[in-house]
Scaffold this active site. Sequence first.
Site, PDB file in Angstrom:
ATOM      1  N   GLY A 143      27.976  28.710  36.976  1.00  0.00           N
ATOM      2  CA  GLY A 143      28.856  28.781  38.126  1.00  0.00           C
ATOM      3  C   GLY A 143      28.985  27.445  38.806  1.00  0.00           C
ATOM      4  O   GLY A 143      28.373  26.451  38.398  1.00  0.00           O
ATOM      5  N   ASP A 260      32.145  40.213  48.531  1.00  0.00           N
ATOM      6  CA  ASP A 260      32.645  39.625  47.288  1.00  0.00           C
ATOM      7  C   ASP A 260      32.641  40.660  46.156  1.00  0.00           C
ATOM      8  O   ASP A 260      32.171  40.394  45.051  1.00  0.00           O
ATOM      9  CB  ASP A 260      31.813  38.404  46.901  1.00  0.00           C
ATOM     10  CG  ASP A 260      32.569  37.466  45.964  1.00  0.00           C
ATOM     11  OD1 ASP A 260      33.819  37.511  45.950  1.00  0.00           O
ATOM     12  OD2 ASP A 260      31.924  36.684  45.251  1.00  0.00           O
TER      13      ASP A 260
END
Length: 444
Positions: A143, A260
Amino acid sequence: MSSWSSPYSSRTSRSGGLRTPERLPNYSSPSPFLQKSTSRRRNTVVKDAFTTFTGAFTKCFTPTSEPKTFKDLGDSDEFKAISDGSSRGGNMAGRRPSRRSFQTTGSNEQIMCTVEPGSVKFSLNEILKATKNFSSSLKIGQGGFGTVYKGQLTDGTFVAIKRAKKIIYDRQLGAEFENEVKTLSQIEHHNLVKCFGFLKHEDERIIVVEYVSNGNLREHLDCMHMEILSLASRLEIAIDVAHAITYLHTYTDHPIIHRDIKSSNILLTEKLRAKVADFGFARLAPDRNSSATHVSTQVKGTAGYLDPEYLMTYQLTDKSDVYSFGVLLVELMTGRRPIEAKKRKEERITAKWAMKKFMDGEALEVMDPNLEKNDANNFAMGKIFELALRCLGNNRRTRPNMQRCVEALWNLRKDYKEISSSIPQIREDEDDYNNNNNNKDYKA
């Protein structure tokens, strides 16, 4: 930019296709839902809901000025009392106490959290051994903020070890790290990824969580695992996710907003049970005993899933998760990402496009082409789109809470099973009829 704490959201696509959008910086018959209704009253109600829903997208991408109540993440503690003018309630009666504990061995040395008393307590040496010195062969995710490794503890347990990049460890990343650790310390549910512990040692920031071996939902919708998710499986996944969010909103010691919810944060087991992951953006909601209605905070989330009201007002509520869940429902039924930049203009925002088709009685046109079109699937998709339309309301007050979503999906599962069970019987009856006719012709 994708948070380092997302376990499997950044796996390299084997198909080379587009990735899930990155985070923003700092019923008895299917016909009533899939065909144009003859009822003027029903059309009026649903059209009003759709009008409200479509208004969200224009606002969603309109720049806004920063409100006076805006507070920078670096200047506030994500888990302190709500700073909107109201005080947190102190009555904890009747709430389940947290079973997790924290142990500290030094402010800048090692800080451990354990799932329960007697759990493994990690040291840096144990982490290095579990990951074979962070071997690239064990890397399972990458990420914007760091790397995820598959590790094996000394007792044989496989875990996901999430390591922040040292070179960009800063105030923002530190806040996300503390957020995730504090959130994981409060939760325990079979549809949430379990925390085994974390390590904070000098410039190392590591969280050790449950390893879920079957990838994430987005990968399965893209058929990266060489199998097509049936509609029945998608319905079960939706129920699992709804259970997880309901738990966060309702049954924790203090309500938690995930902030999220997206397909790449939904991990699947080998039996296709869903587990919600990545709590880097999680935020405490107003206390249940408080009169506060929202939390004023910086906008965080992922493009395509963001609640437009939160985006415009900086007012975060549990209904922001409900909105994201509505987007996820559409994603499950269409197989498409929330934003499809390479599609025609009218199809680029998947939820807006799908809801318009649904309103026009053309929902079957947006069904994932990998799904079979039959009475049971058509019925289920219509009901799921109906729920999604409510979740995607522009005004948070019109959206159902997650408990209502769970109830709606439970009822749908029951009806879906009944319709599905009748389909094979009908086919068997037809086969018997045809065989009997053929036999009579043969005897004649």
